[in-house]
Design a protein around this motif. Structure first.
Motif, PDB file in Angstrom:
ATOM      1  N   UNK A 189       0.835  -1.204   0.000  1.00 38.83           N
ATOM      2  CA  UNK A 189       0.000   0.000   0.000  1.00 38.83           C
ATOM      3  C   UNK A 189       0.875   1.261   0.000  1.00 38.83           C
ATOM      4  N   UNK A 190       1.957   1.207   0.754  1.00 46.13           N
ATOM      5  CA  UNK A 190       2.858   2.363   0.825  1.00 46.13           C
ATOM      6  C   UNK A 190       3.573   2.572  -0.517  1.00 46.13           C
ATOM      7  N   UNK A 191       3.986   1.482  -1.133  1.00 45.82           N
ATOM      8  CA  UNK A 191       4.632   1.565  -2.447  1.00 45.82           C
ATOM      9  C   UNK A 191       3.643   2.182  -3.464  1.00 45.82           C
ATOM     10  N   UNK A 192       2.404   1.723  -3.402  1.00 45.07           N
ATOM     11  CA  UNK A 192       1.394   2.205  -4.333  1.00 45.07           C
ATOM     12  C   UNK A 192       1.114   3.697  -4.130  1.00 45.07           C
ATOM     13  N   UNK A 193       1.065   4.113  -2.875  1.00 43.34           N
ATOM     14  CA  UNK A 193       0.801   5.529  -2.610  1.00 43.34           C
ATOM     15  C   UNK A 193       1.981   6.389  -3.044  1.00 43.34           C
TER      16      UNK A 193
END
Ligand SMILES: [Fe+2]
Length: 245
Positions: A189-193
């Motif tokens: 999720x952090x990578x995507x954000x």
């Protein structure tokens, strides 16, 4: 002899040379526990392409109540050890200020550990947004500070309301994403954000947020990946780390 057809898995170099967010001053927070580890981490960052470091010890109420006084001696010892080890990476410090009551006190006292030109690194709680975040950003700006938001992609409570990110960034809050997030270390999720910020031209700075060897290992793995090459070409024109050179 150089072989054109031989593909190595050498990591690419980092595309920024000043690390503006890391915890490599020994014994002051949850980063490096001792000076030998600090030297190892800095040497490893140098091998990845870092040429200068602005370390950012946590300033967090009750857990890491750092001040210029707590940081001065360990930073001096670290600098001496770097000279002894022939590691030519200049290191200074700012801080990573959690928005809490201690930060209010630091602001009231006027003693703030900033980057050059009054840039200052702030972070939210990971649990919820501070109730007065906008007021604090505004107050800092009125006093001539330029707040940089540490790893916005890590505040999961914003992930389903990306307009909030837009509001904050539009208010002049600069965004610093973590190399660890790009490396997938914090999670998908952090990578995507972080990718969302890149897509929307919302990245102002990048930091390694190095605390220990586990993070160096994550960077090495990331820097041999296709993701790293693609991220580099997209981020290089966007980030302003080099203003602190
Ligand atoms: Fe940090």
């Amino acid at each position: 002899m150089f072989n054109f057809f031989h593909k190595t898995k050498q990591p690419i170099k980092l595309w920024f040379t000043t690390d503006i967010h890391c915890h490599v001053i020994p014994g002051v927070d949850d980063g490096s526990p001792n000076v030998d580890t600090s030297v190892e981490l800095i040497e490893a960052l140098g091998e990845l392409g870092i040429k200068r470091i602005i370390a950012t010890p946590h300033v967090t109420q009750a857990t890491f109540e750092n001040s210029p006084e707590t940081i001065k001696a360990p930073l001096t010892i670290l600098k001496e050890k770097l000279v002894d080890a022939n590691i030519d990476i200049p290191i200074t410090n700012a801080a990573e200020y959690r928005i809490d009551d201690l930060f209010d006190q630091c602001r009231a006292s006027g003693v703030l550990m900033t980057y050059p030109d009054n840039y200052i690194l702030i972070e939210n709680s990971f649990i919820q947004e501070p109730w007065n975040l906008e007021q604090i950003i505004f107050d800092l700006q009125v006093k001539g500070y330029k707040p940089i938001f540490a790893h916005p992609e890590r505040y999961l409570y914003y992930h389903n309301r990306v307009n909030r990110y837009k509001e904050l960034h539009d208010s002049g809050l600069l965004f610093q994403i973590n190399l660890l997030s790009l490396a997938g270390y914090h999670g998908k999720a952090e990578r995507k954000m972080a990718e969302y910020f890149i897509d929307n031209n919302m990245v102002d700075f990048i930091g390694t947020d190095t605390h220990g060897h586990r993070h160096i290992d994550a960077f090495r793995n990331y820097l041999i990946s296709r993701d790293a090459e693609r991220d580099m070409s997209r981020l290089a024109p966007m980030i302003k780390n080099d203003i602190f050179n």
